[in-house]
Structure formats: C-alpha cells, structure tokens
Design a protein around this motif. Sequence first.
Motif, mmCIF file in Angstrom:
data_model
loop_
_atom_site.group_PDB
_atom_site.id
_atom_site.type_symbol
_atom_site.label_atom_id
_atom_site.label_comp_id
_atom_site.label_asym_id
_atom_site.label_seq_id
_atom_site.Cartn_x
_atom_site.Cartn_y
_atom_site.Cartn_z
ATOM 1 N N GLY A 1 0.776 -1.229 0.000
ATOM 2 C CA GLY A 1 0.000 0.000 0.000
ATOM 3 C C GLY A 1 0.806 1.278 0.000
ATOM 4 N N ALA A 2 2.125 1.189 -0.080
ATOM 5 C CA ALA A 2 2.958 2.390 0.006
ATOM 6 C C ALA A 2 2.650 3.356 -1.130
ATOM 7 C CB ALA A 2 4.434 2.015 -0.019
ATOM 8 N N GLN A 3 2.490 4.630 -0.774
ATOM 9 C CA GLN A 3 2.121 5.671 -1.728
ATOM 10 C C GLN A 3 3.162 6.788 -1.846
ATOM 11 O OE1 GLN A 3 -1.541 5.718 -3.233
ATOM 12 N NE2 GLN A 3 -0.601 3.719 -2.943
ATOM 13 N N GLY A 4 4.028 6.929 -0.840
ATOM 14 C CA GLY A 4 4.994 8.017 -0.920
ATOM 15 C C GLY A 4 5.777 8.186 0.363
ATOM 16 N N LEU A 5 6.785 9.043 0.291
ATOM 17 C CA LEU A 5 7.583 9.398 1.456
ATOM 18 C C LEU A 5 6.804 10.400 2.298
ATOM 19 C CD1 LEU A 5 11.023 10.091 -0.317
ATOM 20 C CD2 LEU A 5 10.150 7.900 0.550
ATOM 21 N N SER A 6 6.782 10.198 3.612
ATOM 22 C CA SER A 6 6.139 11.132 4.527
ATOM 23 C C SER A 6 7.167 11.943 5.303
ATOM 24 C CB SER A 6 5.233 10.384 5.504
ATOM 25 O OG SER A 6 4.683 11.263 6.460
ATOM 26 N N ALA A 7 8.194 11.282 5.836
ATOM 27 C CA ALA A 7 9.226 11.997 6.595
ATOM 28 C C ALA A 7 10.519 11.206 6.589
ATOM 29 C CB ALA A 7 8.774 12.253 8.027
ATOM 30 N N THR B 1 15.404 -4.240 6.936
ATOM 31 C CA THR B 1 15.229 -3.173 5.952
ATOM 32 C C THR B 1 16.542 -2.570 5.465
ATOM 33 O OG1 THR B 1 15.124 -1.471 7.657
ATOM 34 C CG2 THR B 1 13.045 -2.539 7.067
ATOM 35 N N SER B 2 17.650 -3.278 5.657
ATOM 36 C CA SER B 2 18.969 -2.766 5.263
ATOM 37 C C SER B 2 19.353 -1.503 6.042
ATOM 38 C CB SER B 2 19.038 -2.506 3.757
ATOM 39 O OG SER B 2 18.815 -3.691 3.030
ATOM 40 N N GLY B 3 18.971 -1.470 7.324
ATOM 41 C CA GLY B 3 19.551 -0.461 8.194
ATOM 42 C C GLY B 3 18.747 0.773 8.492
ATOM 43 N N VAL B 4 17.435 0.784 8.207
ATOM 44 C CA VAL B 4 16.621 1.956 8.516
ATOM 45 C C VAL B 4 15.311 1.491 9.142
ATOM 46 C CG1 VAL B 4 15.523 2.032 6.228
ATOM 47 C CG2 VAL B 4 15.694 4.121 7.593
ATOM 48 N N VAL B 5 14.814 2.243 10.119
ATOM 49 C CA VAL B 5 13.478 1.970 10.641
ATOM 50 C C VAL B 5 12.469 2.390 9.574
ATOM 51 C CG1 VAL B 5 11.781 2.532 12.427
ATOM 52 C CG2 VAL B 5 14.228 2.421 13.008
ATOM 53 N N LEU B 6 11.548 1.505 9.214
ATOM 54 C CA LEU B 6 10.461 1.856 8.322
ATOM 55 C C LEU B 6 9.190 1.996 9.138
ATOM 56 C CD1 LEU B 6 10.731 -0.271 5.032
ATOM 57 C CD2 LEU B 6 11.398 2.108 5.414
ATOM 58 N N GLU B 7 8.526 3.130 9.008
ATOM 59 C CA GLU B 7 7.250 3.346 9.664
ATOM 60 C C GLU B 7 6.190 3.641 8.598
ATOM 61 O OE1 GLU B 7 5.251 5.792 13.372
ATOM 62 O OE2 GLU B 7 6.720 6.827 12.114
ATOM 63 N N PHE B 8 5.120 2.873 8.608
ATOM 64 C CA PHE B 8 4.012 3.081 7.676
ATOM 65 C C PHE B 8 2.880 3.781 8.421
ATOM 66 C CE2 PHE B 8 6.331 -0.549 6.052
ATOM 67 C CZ PHE B 8 6.266 -0.426 4.672
ATOM 68 N N VAL B 9 2.367 4.868 7.831
ATOM 69 C CA VAL B 9 1.226 5.587 8.385
ATOM 70 C C VAL B 9 0.165 5.704 7.306
ATOM 71 C CG1 VAL B 9 2.628 6.877 10.044
ATOM 72 C CG2 VAL B 9 2.152 7.859 7.784
ATOM 73 N N HIS B 10 -1.087 5.847 7.719
ATOM 74 C CA HIS B 10 -2.163 5.992 6.750
ATOM 75 C C HIS B 10 -2.077 7.364 6.075
ATOM 76 C CE1 HIS B 10 -6.008 5.516 4.801
ATOM 77 N NE2 HIS B 10 -6.396 6.675 5.292
ATOM 78 N N GLY B 11 -2.231 7.370 4.757
ATOM 79 C CA GLY B 11 -2.209 8.659 4.080
ATOM 80 C C GLY B 11 -2.234 8.505 2.566
ATOM 81 N N LEU C 1 3.835 6.780 3.568
ATOM 82 C CA LEU C 1 2.382 6.830 3.504
ATOM 83 C C LEU C 1 1.856 5.540 2.898
ATOM 84 C CD1 LEU C 1 2.042 10.442 2.056
ATOM 85 C CD2 LEU C 1 1.662 9.760 4.433
ATOM 86 N N SER C 2 0.806 4.983 3.489
ATOM 87 C CA SER C 2 0.168 3.777 2.974
ATOM 88 C C SER C 2 -1.298 4.075 2.688
ATOM 89 C CB SER C 2 0.268 2.639 3.995
ATOM 90 O OG SER C 2 -0.511 1.519 3.596
ATOM 91 N N ARG C 3 -1.806 3.539 1.579
ATOM 92 C CA ARG C 3 -3.218 3.764 1.248
ATOM 93 C C ARG C 3 -4.135 3.104 2.263
ATOM 94 N NH1 ARG C 3 -1.721 0.138 -3.218
ATOM 95 N NH2 ARG C 3 -2.359 -1.977 -2.605
ATOM 96 N N HIS C 4 -3.658 2.001 2.861
ATOM 97 C CA HIS C 4 -4.446 1.313 3.887
ATOM 98 C C HIS C 4 -3.495 0.430 4.694
ATOM 99 C CE1 HIS C 4 -7.677 -0.561 6.030
ATOM 100 N NE2 HIS C 4 -8.594 0.072 5.308
ATOM 101 N N LEU C 5 -3.490 0.610 6.011
ATOM 102 C CA LEU C 5 -2.543 -0.138 6.838
ATOM 103 C C LEU C 5 -2.875 -1.630 6.899
ATOM 104 C CD1 LEU C 5 -1.888 2.412 9.714
ATOM 105 C CD2 LEU C 5 -0.393 1.823 7.797
ATOM 106 N N ASP C 6 -4.114 -2.010 6.598
ATOM 107 C CA ASP C 6 -4.406 -3.438 6.514
ATOM 108 C C ASP C 6 -3.650 -4.084 5.355
ATOM 109 O OD1 ASP C 6 -6.065 -3.438 8.708
ATOM 110 O OD2 ASP C 6 -7.928 -3.304 7.561
ATOM 111 N N ASP C 7 -3.502 -3.336 4.257
ATOM 112 C CA ASP C 7 -2.689 -3.832 3.135
ATOM 113 C C ASP C 7 -1.238 -3.999 3.569
ATOM 114 O OD1 ASP C 7 -4.900 -3.800 1.474
ATOM 115 O OD2 ASP C 7 -4.430 -1.835 0.622
#
Length: 287
Positions: free
Chosen positions: A165-171, A277-287, A244-250
């Motif tokens: 569901g990833a849609q883009g970079l948030s931060a 993840t090859s060395g980075v924390v990945l955080e998915f948020v709805h957006g 950003l994820s279109r839906h966190l269930d995805d």
Amino acid sequence: MTHPVLGIDHTFLLVNDLDQSAEAYRRLGFTLSPRGLHSAEKGTANHTIIFRHDYLELLGVVAETPANVAQRQRLAQQGEGLLAVANRTLSADAAKPALRALGIETGDVSAFSRPLPLPDGGSGIAAFRTLVFDAAQVPVGHFFLCEQQTPDMVWRPELQDHANGAQGLSAIIAVVADPQATAQAYARFYAKGAVDALDGGQRVTTGDQSASLEFYDLQAFSSLFPSLDVIVQPNGGYAALRLLSRHLDDTKSALAAGDIPFVTTERGSILVKPQYTSGVVLEFVHG
C-alpha cells in the motif's frame, strides 16, 4: 531571484549487498524496478521503489573502482543505511547561481544517464543533472539537487503499485544533538522551508507534495519508537523513514505474506525494525 529547491525528490539507502536488499524489499511488499547498472567507472547499481511524487532508491557497489572508494569505506566502517536526500529542482544549472545569491554554496553541476531496463523487457535511458551542496553547510547526510530530465522514464505507472500500500515518502528522520539548530539550517535550503516544533523534536516542511525532515534528540527518538532494541543510524545519515500507505491493513497483509515481523505502535502506525530493511526503521502511516 527565485529559490530553486522545490522539495524532496528521492532518498537512498547505501546497502552492503544489492541483491539481498532487493529481495528483502520485495518481501516487504514493494515493487522494485529492474536492476539499473551505472557506468563502469562508477561501479554501482540500483533498484528504485517509485511512489506518486517521489521514490526510494537502493544503491549498491557491484564492482570496486576508484570512484566508489568512499562508498566502500563508509559501508566497511559504518554499515548500510539511509544516507542521502536528493531534492527537486527545475534546472541544476540555474540553481547554482541562485543558491550562491542566497549564501548557499555548492559544487559543480554533473550530468549522467543510465540505461533503464523496463518491466516489459524493453529499455530506455534515464538522464539527470545533479548539484551537490557544500558538505560544510549540511548538518546530516549527503544532500544534493537532482534535475530529472526524463521523468516519464522514472515514474513508470507499472512501478507504482505496491502490495504493502505504500504511496509516498512522509518523513525522513534523524537523531541529532540539537534538533532546533539542525532544522533551522535545513529550512533555508528550501523555497517553502519552514520549521515547527514536535514533541522533543523539530520538523522542516520542504515543499508541496514533499516529505518533511524531522530531527529528534536521542531521548525523544527513543520515546517515539520505544519498541526498537537499539538505535541504528549511520554516521552522517538518517535513522528512520516514514511512508504513507493507502491502507494499513494492506501493509500488515503484505508484511505477513513476506514473513516480516512488525510492531503496531500506540499511535496506530506499523513499524519494521532495521534488521529487516537494510539499516533503517520503516514506519508506515495511513495517508
């Protein structure tokens, strides 16, 4: 004179083993571009993970050359991780004098292109002009401008559909000693740069449809991500990437399908630790 830096174009991970990292990101539910091989003198190759307005790049050394000595030394001494922010500009050549007028120094404009394998078996050419900021003026990471000369070749529609569901970079997030001073230093790099306070940190707005930069001290970062066993951040790099994820269930379904452990935070986001993840924390948020 108009400020030439319009936001964040992409960010990249420098990785130990490009094939292993590519497989890891496929298990995370991302669609990757075919491997792109840079020039023989560069000795590097990449995969891109394309979103609506920006992208994430996996960059690896595939042949030892004089041009990639610094990258190999960084990997040997610090390990892999999120190291660079590439910024949007309409013209790298016009940006150089415009930035100098603003008191921001840069190097020389570089031009390069690379063959672009396409998912249908065809190929094209991706062309770029880049301009590196003076490292003495940049508090964190490798920071440069990227003029996309062939955007239609990069933002291929078939590469923008991700199972997670990833849609883009948030931060793009870093741990620093002085978040306020660091944020103020970065805000001046952007035409629409602005700083606002976060709980224990500072956020830099970077432009329209553009990810923010966030800076925290170690205590605040640890409070933001309390489930982490250790803080992993390459020297001069970034610790976390919020997507950003279109839906966190995805997102959850894709991570489960890839057998990737994840944590659901108190604020409802999905967290993947850097060992996956090859060395980075990945955080998915709805957006």
